[in-house]
Write a protein that holds these residues in place. Structure first.
Motif, mmCIF file in Angstrom:
data_model
loop_
_atom_site.group_PDB
_atom_site.id
_atom_site.type_symbol
_atom_site.label_atom_id
_atom_site.label_comp_id
_atom_site.label_asym_id
_atom_site.label_seq_id
_atom_site.Cartn_x
_atom_site.Cartn_y
_atom_site.Cartn_z
ATOM 1 N N GLU A 32 0.805 -0.957 0.063
ATOM 2 C CA GLU A 32 0.052 -0.104 0.021
ATOM 3 C C GLU A 32 0.733 1.139 -0.044
ATOM 4 O O GLU A 32 0.599 2.255 -0.577
ATOM 5 N N GLU A 35 1.555 1.697 -3.480
ATOM 6 C CA GLU A 35 0.615 2.345 -4.154
ATOM 7 C C GLU A 35 0.440 3.981 -4.080
ATOM 8 O O GLU A 35 0.023 4.805 -4.837
ATOM 9 N N GLU A 62 -5.397 5.934 -0.532
ATOM 10 C CA GLU A 62 -4.216 5.125 -0.269
ATOM 11 C C GLU A 62 -3.427 5.211 1.166
ATOM 12 O O GLU A 62 -2.973 4.466 1.797
ATOM 13 N N ASP A 65 -5.461 3.103 3.182
ATOM 14 C CA ASP A 65 -5.060 1.735 3.213
ATOM 15 C C ASP A 65 -3.851 1.384 3.941
ATOM 16 O O ASP A 65 -3.792 0.295 4.507
HETATM 17 MG MG LIG Z 1 -4.635 0.515 -1.916
#
Ligand SMILES: [Mg+2]
Length: 108
Positions: A32, A35, A62, A65
């Protein structure tokens, strides 16, 4: 919302193999984080170095996340998110007060 509430809610949504729990969430955080950084990179590549509302929304998603995985690392290690946040604030504020915010070493 406080860390304790967030962590408790995150735990309710956790589905991964118990035997690899800590490794699973650590790898998830790395994924993550990638990302998140990729969304930020696209500000340069696709947005002419301007932070758009759409990109900001993607970054928010993000960040969420990554926060989920941080909360679950706390959970899997018996820490709590509030404790981690408080510790980090104290550490960095102390460094700021001592004028040691720049430089190297964990214990400044
Ligand atoms: Mg993500």
């Amino acid at each position: 919302m406080h860390g304790k509430e967030y962590q408790a809610n995150a735990k309710k949504t956790a589905h991964y193999p118990r035997e690899f729990a800590l490794y699973y969430v650590a790898m998830g955080l790395a994924g993550e984080t990638g990302e998140l950084i990729n969304k930020i990179k696209k500000i340069i590549r696709d947005d002419n170095n301007k932070l758009t509302d759409e990109r900001k929304e993607q970054i928010k998603q993000e960040l969420g996340d990554t926060m989920w995985y941080i909360a679950m690392i706390c959970e899997e290690t018996g820490l709590n998110l509030d404790e981690v946040m408080e510790y980090n604030n104290k550490k960095l504020l102390g460094r700021t007060e001592r004028g040691t915010i720049n430089g190297d070493g964990d214990n400044r």
